[in-house]
Motif scaffolding. Structure first.
Motif, PDB file in Angstrom:
ATOM      1  N   ASP A 142      -5.062 -12.878   7.814  1.00 48.71           N
ATOM      2  CA  ASP A 142      -6.269 -11.820   7.725  1.00 48.71           C
ATOM      3  C   ASP A 142      -5.600 -10.613   8.093  1.00 48.71           C
ATOM      4  N   LEU A 143      -5.413  -9.625   7.041  1.00 47.08           N
ATOM      5  CA  LEU A 143      -4.892  -8.399   7.187  1.00 47.08           C
ATOM      6  C   LEU A 143      -5.948  -7.365   7.807  1.00 47.08           C
ATOM      7  N   GLY A 144      -7.299  -8.037   7.747  1.00 50.41           N
ATOM      8  CA  GLY A 144      -8.289  -6.890   8.177  1.00 50.41           C
ATOM      9  C   GLY A 144      -8.456  -5.895   7.282  1.00 50.41           C
ATOM     10  N   MET A 145      -8.127  -5.922   5.758  1.00 52.00           N
ATOM     11  CA  MET A 145      -8.206  -5.007   4.977  1.00 52.00           C
ATOM     12  C   MET A 145      -8.871  -5.936   3.507  1.00 52.00           C
ATOM     13  N   SER A 146      -9.596  -4.811   2.797  1.00 54.58           N
ATOM     14  CA  SER A 146     -10.071  -5.463   1.785  1.00 54.58           C
ATOM     15  C   SER A 146      -8.992  -5.571   0.522  1.00 54.58           C
ATOM     16  N   GLU A 147      -9.439  -6.355  -0.259  1.00 54.62           N
ATOM     17  CA  GLU A 147      -8.225  -6.632  -1.559  1.00 54.62           C
ATOM     18  C   GLU A 147      -8.116  -5.160  -2.163  1.00 54.62           C
ATOM     19  N   GLU A 148      -9.282  -4.329  -2.247  1.00 54.53           N
ATOM     20  CA  GLU A 148      -9.198  -3.059  -2.780  1.00 54.53           C
ATOM     21  C   GLU A 148      -8.024  -2.081  -2.071  1.00 54.53           C
ATOM     22  N   ASP A 149      -8.312  -2.299  -0.804  1.00 51.40           N
ATOM     23  CA  ASP A 149      -7.336  -1.483   0.259  1.00 51.40           C
ATOM     24  C   ASP A 149      -6.173  -1.826   0.056  1.00 51.40           C
ATOM     25  N   ALA A 169      -4.493  -0.629  -2.763  1.00 51.14           N
ATOM     26  CA  ALA A 169      -4.560   1.005  -2.928  1.00 51.14           C
ATOM     27  C   ALA A 169      -3.217   1.457  -2.147  1.00 51.14           C
ATOM     28  N   ASP A 170      -3.064   0.672  -0.993  1.00 46.66           N
ATOM     29  CA  ASP A 170      -1.942   1.033   0.070  1.00 46.66           C
ATOM     30  C   ASP A 170      -1.151  -0.246   0.399  1.00 46.66           C
ATOM     31  N   PRO A 171      -0.232  -0.677  -0.431  1.00 43.03           N
ATOM     32  CA  PRO A 171       0.525  -1.945  -0.173  1.00 43.03           C
ATOM     33  C   PRO A 171       1.386  -1.918   1.035  1.00 43.03           C
ATOM     34  N   ASN A 172       1.980  -0.584   1.402  1.00 41.47           N
ATOM     35  CA  ASN A 172       2.550  -0.471   2.353  1.00 41.47           C
ATOM     36  C   ASN A 172       2.040  -0.410   3.767  1.00 41.47           C
ATOM     37  N   ALA A 173       0.789  -0.144   3.668  1.00 40.07           N
ATOM     38  CA  ALA A 173       0.235  -0.260   4.897  1.00 40.07           C
ATOM     39  C   ALA A 173      -0.330  -1.592   5.182  1.00 40.07           C
ATOM     40  N   ALA A 174      -0.719  -2.429   3.959  1.00 37.19           N
ATOM     41  CA  ALA A 174      -0.703  -3.797   4.227  1.00 37.19           C
ATOM     42  C   ALA A 174       0.353  -4.472   4.853  1.00 37.19           C
ATOM     43  N   LEU A 175       1.348  -4.372   4.212  1.00 35.66           N
ATOM     44  CA  LEU A 175       2.681  -4.716   4.615  1.00 35.66           C
ATOM     45  C   LEU A 175       2.948  -4.393   6.313  1.00 35.66           C
ATOM     46  N   GLY A 176       2.718  -3.125   6.581  1.00 34.19           N
ATOM     47  CA  GLY A 176       2.752  -2.670   8.020  1.00 34.19           C
ATOM     48  C   GLY A 176       1.665  -3.755   8.709  1.00 34.19           C
ATOM     49  N   ARG A 177       0.846  -3.931   8.388  1.00 33.06           N
ATOM     50  CA  ARG A 177      -0.296  -4.731   9.359  1.00 33.06           C
ATOM     51  C   ARG A 177       0.160  -6.171   9.183  1.00 33.06           C
ATOM     52  N   LEU A 178       0.582  -6.601   8.396  1.00 34.62           N
ATOM     53  CA  LEU A 178       1.384  -8.231   8.297  1.00 34.62           C
ATOM     54  C   LEU A 178       2.280  -8.113   9.421  1.00 34.62           C
ATOM     55  N   THR A 225       4.587  -7.251  -3.471  1.00 36.39           N
ATOM     56  CA  THR A 225       3.652  -8.280  -4.497  1.00 36.39           C
ATOM     57  C   THR A 225       3.894  -9.670  -3.927  1.00 36.39           C
ATOM     58  N   PHE A 226       5.244 -10.044  -3.778  1.00 40.06           N
ATOM     59  CA  PHE A 226       5.616 -11.336  -3.138  1.00 40.06           C
ATOM     60  C   PHE A 226       4.864 -11.651  -1.707  1.00 40.06           C
ATOM     61  N   LEU A 227       5.378 -10.614  -1.002  1.00 35.89           N
ATOM     62  CA  LEU A 227       5.083 -11.030   0.598  1.00 35.89           C
ATOM     63  C   LEU A 227       3.442 -10.775   0.743  1.00 35.89           C
ATOM     64  N   LEU A 228       2.770  -9.893  -0.248  1.00 37.01           N
ATOM     65  CA  LEU A 228       1.388  -9.944   0.263  1.00 37.01           C
ATOM     66  C   LEU A 228       0.636 -11.092  -0.537  1.00 37.01           C
ATOM     67  N   GLY A 229       1.345 -11.639  -1.656  1.00 33.26           N
ATOM     68  CA  GLY A 229       0.798 -12.856  -2.221  1.00 33.26           C
ATOM     69  C   GLY A 229       0.948 -14.119  -1.167  1.00 33.26           C
ATOM     70  N   LEU A 230       2.188 -14.063  -0.470  1.00 31.58           N
ATOM     71  CA  LEU A 230       2.056 -15.113   0.500  1.00 31.58           C
ATOM     72  C   LEU A 230       1.115 -15.170   1.740  1.00 31.58           C
ATOM     73  N   ALA A 231       0.671 -13.946   2.109  1.00 37.91           N
ATOM     74  CA  ALA A 231      -0.078 -13.525   3.090  1.00 37.91           C
ATOM     75  C   ALA A 231      -1.423 -14.233   2.648  1.00 37.91           C
ATOM     76  N   LYS A 232      -2.096 -13.788   1.453  1.00 40.70           N
ATOM     77  CA  LYS A 232      -3.102 -14.151   0.817  1.00 40.70           C
ATOM     78  C   LYS A 232      -3.237 -15.702   1.011  1.00 40.70           C
ATOM     79  N   GLU A 233      -2.096 -16.551   0.379  1.00 42.84           N
ATOM     80  CA  GLU A 233      -2.275 -17.741   0.414  1.00 42.84           C
ATOM     81  C   GLU A 233      -1.917 -18.442   1.587  1.00 42.84           C
TER      82      GLU A 233
END
Lengths: 408, 408
Positions: free
Chosen positions: B282-289, B292-301, B270-278
């Protein structure tokens, strides 16, 4: 590659084990009890004890008749058969003690910390040791050597201090080589908190504890660690730097790590006296007096807190909280169950700080499902540093360490 | 009281030392070299080698003629004479490996982490071990046992898990007793990071290092420590909790220690993805995605950072800074000189994070006057947990430890 062991090592080790068994039983112990506790065969115990008797290390004290069977002869240590000199180098003062095998202090000597050239320093320490040894009835030949407890960082390999922040003019001073030459006895050097930890293990509450932390809270803060019965020296002899664990903002930059959120900056005089002023604590001293003697002002703060002043107590308890946080973190990563605390500053406030610190440590301790952490005042007095030096040299001569079984 | 030692212990220990010497020389080693390195007498080496040859643990491989003098016969390990099964219990997946004396993985098996009653769990693990052992050509009789690497806290004494935060339904599950009964072989249990550290020591970069830290950065963070050649287990087997070292505010409360300034909260998704948003990454993923899959989002980061995106790199480097701060603090208090780092999350970013982390550790390291700290990626692959379990059981069977010289 790991080294092997041989019969000679085995013999020396078992002798050290039995001598330690006798040392740790001041009331006396029989051969049968020694065999039971060390798991050695009665024959081995008997042979080793004969050697120790011949060497005058132990004596047969009295015979105990306990129920039917053969009466048992009780063995006791010849306390003064061997002694060690301990030296504590502290900002301002150099303390020397002579300690016997029973951990009894048989002589003590204090001098201002020497200043001057390498040679002048060595001459002054040599003189102090000679005066100490002559000041008591024990023969020089019974001294196994000198152990020095010095502020870190130290260079164990070359027996010298590196750059002790609080010892002016001691940068790079070489001690072990020159001193052992001028005194003609073995000299060994350890970081002060490491030496104190050996004292805690040898003659303090750490006896019989194979895993504990010793914490010193004085002008600085440091720890020593014992893991599976072995004191942790670190790869360069400088283990124990807990002072820069991050515990909370102070606004005062630490002179060592450069941050303003470490334990050391929490113990900073400027920070604590600033809090006292903000909190309206009446130290009964003028601003000028406080500035002139901040140590006296801090002592007054502790005194007032001890007398029950709520604002003063609040400051001391905040320090306790942060100290407990650092210790709780360390205890968690090492998974230890016992913490001893001592030192000048600690002694001033331990009365009402021990319990809160213990509570904070246990709150932060993450292995709470498995065991609790016991926190105790050290039973070692104020000369713990010098006692540490003496135990360091005695320990290196006679203590059984599994590692001493290995071939060199 | 310290325990003694005897001839039998001495013999076993020297045999283990020589076996390890041969194990650590995959190119082969002669009796003369073994004697030189272990400091054992040529006679002792010769006797022990004969016993190892008789047991089929080693073989005489070839004769080397090196200058004048008698040609030397080179000894090599019979790699497959003994094997160990390692099991890693991880959230979601249970990994099993079979490992031989040379540290080679000869079989691997993955299953979803068992769920159900104590009996059902034991049945599932038993089945998995039996399938693993049958899946390769080595005889069951050559397996020395099973080592389990489990998330802490564990109860070593009773061989059970206490309350692993991420293993649902595993609270209080007893493993060692029931499994050794159903498998009819020795089973041993260690905390995951402790087991991984044994693998680092046995078959990784830790070979020949007597003092180091192994750091695992995955779904959690943990360390293992080796001091003077001994792995630190802690009094209850739960050493290694570095996750709650205070390193800086995150605003996200840690689920374990309840604070929002520990390393673990810095690794919080949550902390890391919050920083990414701030930071407008651009993770190339929708907020919903992302939700739904924060691990994939972190991998993308991590991927974007690796590709050079400055905002993403800034976040990763902030994490590196805080991880380095915690490790620098630990390295200082223990006075160590080597750090290995591995784990899934680490592997994703190590390429550009290793150097900054090494710099931060050295910046925080307080013994800088005495030595530097080397930081390296672990050479152990992703099955490091299961490999750790296997090394744990092999190690307990054949490694020479000074402590194993002592009578029990």
């Amino acid at each position: 590659m790991q080294r092997g062991s041989n019969l000679e090592r085995l013999g020396d080790y078992n002798q050290a084990v039995i001598l330690e068994g006798i040392r740790l039983a001041p009331e006396g112990i029989s051969r049968v009890e020694l065999a039971e506790e060390t798991k050695l065969s009665p024959q081995t115990v008997s042979n080793v004890v004969r050697r120790l008797l011949d060497d005058g290390m132990v004596r047969e004290d009295r015979t105990i008749i306990n129920g039917p069977g053969k009466p048992r002869t009780v063995l006791q240590l010849e306390n003064n058969r061997l002694l060690g000199v301990g030296i504590h180098l502290d900002p301002g003062v150099m303390t020397l003690v002579a300690v016997n095998l029973a951990g009894e202090k048989v002589a003590e000597e204090s001098r201002p910390i020497p200043v001057g050239s390498q040679n002048e320093i060595i001459r002054e320490i040599t003189d102090a040791v000679n005066v100490l040894i002559r000041s008591n009835r024990h023969k020089r030949a019974n001294y196994v050597g000198v152990g020095i407890a010095a502020p870190g960082p130290i260079d164990v390999e070359n027996g010298r201090l590196i750059n002790p922040p609080l010892l002016n003019g001691w940068k790079g001073i070489e001690l072990v080589g020159p001193l052992s030459k001028s005194l003609r006895m073995p000299v060994t050097l350890a970081k002060d908190t490491v030496a104190m930890t050996i004292a805690e293990q040898w003659i303090g509450g750490g006896q019989g504890h194979n895993n504990f932390i010793f914490t010193y809270v004085g002008s600085g803060i440091g720890v020593g660690m014992v893991i599976d019965g072995q004191v942790v020296h670190g790869v360069s002899g400088n283990a124990g730097e807990i002072g820069h664990f991050v515990v909370g903002e102070t606004g005062v930059e630490c002179g060592v790590c450069g941050r303003s959120d470490c334990v050391a900056s929490t113990l900073d005089r400027t920070f604590l006296l600033g809090l006292a002023k903000e909190g309206g604590v009446d130290l009964g001293m003028s601003e000028e007096d406080i500035a002139a003697d901040p140590n006296a002002a801090l002592g007054r703060l502790a005194e007032i807190a001890r007398e029950g002043d709520e604002a003063a107590k609040k400051i001391i308890l905040m320090v306790a909280e942060r100290l407990g946080s650092a210790l709780g973190t360390l205890v968690s990563v090492m998974d230890l169950d016992t913490v001893f605390v001592g030192g000048h500053t600690w002694n001033d406030v331990s009365e009402f700080v021990l319990e809160p610190v213990a509570a904070v440590i246990n709150r932060h301790f993450l292995g709470a499902g498995s065991h609790a952490v016991t926190v105790q005042n050290t039973a070692l007095g104020t000369s713990v540093g010098a006692m540490g030096g003496a135990c360091l040299i005695l320990d290196s001569h006679i203590s059984p360490r599994a590692s001493s079984l290995l071939l060199r």
